[in-house]
Scaffold this motif. Sequence first.
Motif, PDB file in Angstrom:
ATOM      1  N   UNK A 145       3.676  19.500  63.248  1.00 33.80           N
ATOM      2  CA  UNK A 145       3.751  20.022  61.874  1.00 33.80           C
ATOM      3  C   UNK A 145       5.045  19.587  61.187  1.00 33.80           C
ATOM      4  N   UNK A 146       6.150  19.592  61.931  1.00 40.85           N
ATOM      5  CA  UNK A 146       7.427  19.143  61.362  1.00 40.85           C
ATOM      6  C   UNK A 146       7.366  17.668  60.999  1.00 40.85           C
ATOM      7  N   UNK A 147       6.776  16.892  61.906  1.00 42.48           N
ATOM      8  CA  UNK A 147       6.625  15.457  61.666  1.00 42.48           C
ATOM      9  C   UNK A 147       5.806  15.228  60.397  1.00 42.48           C
ATOM     10  N   UNK A 148       4.692  15.946  60.293  1.00 43.91           N
ATOM     11  CA  UNK A 148       3.809  15.799  59.132  1.00 43.91           C
ATOM     12  C   UNK A 148       4.563  16.151  57.853  1.00 43.91           C
ATOM     13  N   UNK A 149       5.332  17.243  57.897  1.00 42.08           N
ATOM     14  CA  UNK A 149       6.098  17.654  56.727  1.00 42.08           C
ATOM     15  C   UNK A 149       7.110  16.578  56.325  1.00 42.08           C
ATOM     16  N   UNK A 150       7.743  15.986  57.320  1.00 43.06           N
ATOM     17  CA  UNK A 150       8.760  14.988  57.029  1.00 43.06           C
ATOM     18  C   UNK A 150       8.189  13.669  56.507  1.00 43.06           C
ATOM     19  N   UNK A 151       7.073  13.275  57.037  1.00 41.53           N
ATOM     20  CA  UNK A 151       6.633  11.889  56.857  1.00 41.53           C
ATOM     21  C   UNK A 151       5.411  11.674  55.980  1.00 41.53           C
ATOM     22  N   UNK A 152       4.533  12.689  55.850  1.00 41.27           N
ATOM     23  CA  UNK A 152       3.214  12.425  55.283  1.00 41.27           C
ATOM     24  C   UNK A 152       2.904  13.301  54.076  1.00 41.27           C
ATOM     25  N   UNK A 153       2.359  12.677  53.042  1.00 36.60           N
ATOM     26  CA  UNK A 153       1.831  13.426  51.906  1.00 36.60           C
ATOM     27  C   UNK A 153       0.346  13.115  51.758  1.00 36.60           C
ATOM     28  N   UNK A 154      -0.458  14.132  51.417  1.00 38.13           N
ATOM     29  CA  UNK A 154      -1.900  13.940  51.279  1.00 38.13           C
ATOM     30  C   UNK A 154      -2.351  14.153  49.842  1.00 38.13           C
ATOM     31  N   UNK A 155      -3.319  13.333  49.440  1.00 36.27           N
ATOM     32  CA  UNK A 155      -3.964  13.524  48.137  1.00 36.27           C
ATOM     33  C   UNK A 155      -5.473  13.427  48.370  1.00 36.27           C
ATOM     34  N   UNK A 156      -6.223  14.358  47.793  1.00 34.72           N
ATOM     35  CA  UNK A 156      -7.665  14.412  48.043  1.00 34.72           C
ATOM     36  C   UNK A 156      -8.456  14.236  46.753  1.00 34.72           C
ATOM     37  N   UNK A 157      -9.746  13.968  46.947  1.00 32.44           N
ATOM     38  CA  UNK A 157     -10.637  13.823  45.796  1.00 32.44           C
ATOM     39  C   UNK A 157     -10.725  15.127  45.003  1.00 32.44           C
ATOM     40  N   UNK A 158     -10.972  16.236  45.738  1.00 33.44           N
ATOM     41  CA  UNK A 158     -10.943  17.559  45.114  1.00 33.44           C
ATOM     42  C   UNK A 158      -9.474  17.955  45.173  1.00 33.44           C
ATOM     43  N   UNK A 159      -8.889  18.228  44.035  1.00 30.85           N
ATOM     44  CA  UNK A 159      -7.425  18.276  43.986  1.00 30.85           C
ATOM     45  C   UNK A 159      -6.820  19.365  44.884  1.00 30.85           C
ATOM     46  N   UNK A 160      -7.633  20.373  45.211  1.00 30.48           N
ATOM     47  CA  UNK A 160      -7.175  21.465  46.080  1.00 30.48           C
ATOM     48  C   UNK A 160      -5.940  22.184  45.547  1.00 30.48           C
ATOM     49  N   UNK A 161      -5.897  22.369  44.229  1.00 33.16           N
ATOM     50  CA  UNK A 161      -4.814  23.183  43.662  1.00 33.16           C
ATOM     51  C   UNK A 161      -5.213  24.649  43.762  1.00 33.16           C
ATOM     52  N   UNK A 162      -4.231  25.521  43.908  1.00 34.20           N
ATOM     53  CA  UNK A 162      -4.532  26.954  43.945  1.00 34.20           C
ATOM     54  C   UNK A 162      -4.704  27.437  42.500  1.00 34.20           C
ATOM     55  N   UNK A 163      -5.880  28.023  42.183  1.00 29.15           N
ATOM     56  CA  UNK A 163      -6.245  28.283  40.784  1.00 29.15           C
ATOM     57  C   UNK A 163      -5.373  29.319  40.079  1.00 29.15           C
ATOM     58  N   UNK A 164      -4.733  30.214  40.847  1.00 34.06           N
ATOM     59  CA  UNK A 164      -3.943  31.269  40.191  1.00 34.06           C
ATOM     60  C   UNK A 164      -2.472  30.876  40.046  1.00 34.06           C
ATOM     61  N   UNK A 165      -2.116  29.691  40.534  1.00 33.53           N
ATOM     62  CA  UNK A 165      -0.722  29.252  40.440  1.00 33.53           C
ATOM     63  C   UNK A 165      -0.549  28.219  39.338  1.00 33.53           C
ATOM     64  N   UNK A 166       0.618  28.239  38.699  1.00 28.74           N
ATOM     65  CA  UNK A 166       0.943  27.233  37.688  1.00 28.74           C
ATOM     66  C   UNK A 166       1.200  25.884  38.362  1.00 28.74           C
ATOM     67  N   UNK A 167       1.330  24.837  37.549  1.00 26.94           N
ATOM     68  CA  UNK A 167       1.649  23.508  38.082  1.00 26.94           C
ATOM     69  C   UNK A 167       2.910  23.571  38.926  1.00 26.94           C
ATOM     70  N   UNK A 168       3.943  24.210  38.365  1.00 21.97           N
ATOM     71  CA  UNK A 168       5.226  24.282  39.057  1.00 21.97           C
ATOM     72  C   UNK A 168       5.072  24.992  40.411  1.00 21.97           C
TER      73      UNK A 168
END
Length: 229
Positions: free
Chosen positions: A80-103
């Motif tokens: 998990x630490x490695x993933x946090x340090x090295x990898x970013x994911x972007x998906x087709x379905x944006x997977x944003x949390x609907x009740x949170x602002x962009x920030x």
Amino acid sequence: MNVIACENLTKEFEGDGTKTVAINNVNLSFNKGEFTAIIGSSGSGKSTLLSLIGTLDKPSKGTITYDTEEILSKSKNKIADFRFQEIGFIFQQFHLLPTLTSLENVLTPLFSRKVPYNKLERAKEVLKQVGLSDKMGALPSQLSGGQQQRVAIARAIIHKPSWLLADEPTGNLDTETGERIYSLLKELNEVEGCGILFVTHDPALASKANRIISMKDSVVLSDKVSLAP
Ligand SMILES: Nc1ncnc2c1ncn2[C@@H]1O[C@H](COP(=O)(O)OP(=O)(O)O)[C@@H](O)[C@H]1O
Ligand SMILES: [Mg+2]
């Protein structure tokens, strides 16, 4: 981390007495400078390959080496630490949390993480980088698809990963918006030096990448360096 090497990578899924081979003995390596497009019909194993490379899942056989380290053999926390340090994911379905602002959405990967920079300043910086400084307080429902994907990209880069794994990030967007998202990723590759693996169905976008890997029926059909500028 500069090189990712997959050796004899196989992933099988079992269930209901049936076995699916999603990835079959794949050998591939990636260099951080590259922008690689991965194409292939639905079910050919593209998403499975990305989740293995992104350490979200483990292979049934074979290894993935990151520079010289075989991260997948380590503990859950180390992975998990490695993933946090090295990898970013972007998906087709944006997977944003609907009740949170962009920030707030952009800040989520940093929850419970210690980082050597100011989290709020960093969040504002990445939103500016994707051209959304004026939408920091907006909810996902108040944004267009392209804007939501840009928030998702800002979220993917907030922790300064060396690699971005994008699984059909333009699949839900119209052509013009898809091209803008592609350009943004290209810029992250060129300016920040992020290695990019870009899964797409769009041959026009794929043809603009440095390298095009084509998958079929869980194997790599071809692996070509593109002639595009
Ligand atoms: N979690 C899973 N459980 C069972 N089968 C799966 C799972 N994930 C993927 N598969 C199967 O593996 C194959 C490859 O899937 P996937 O990697 O999603 O392909 P693609 O992204 O190219 O459409 C498909 O046959 C799919 O049904
Ligand atoms: Mg897929």
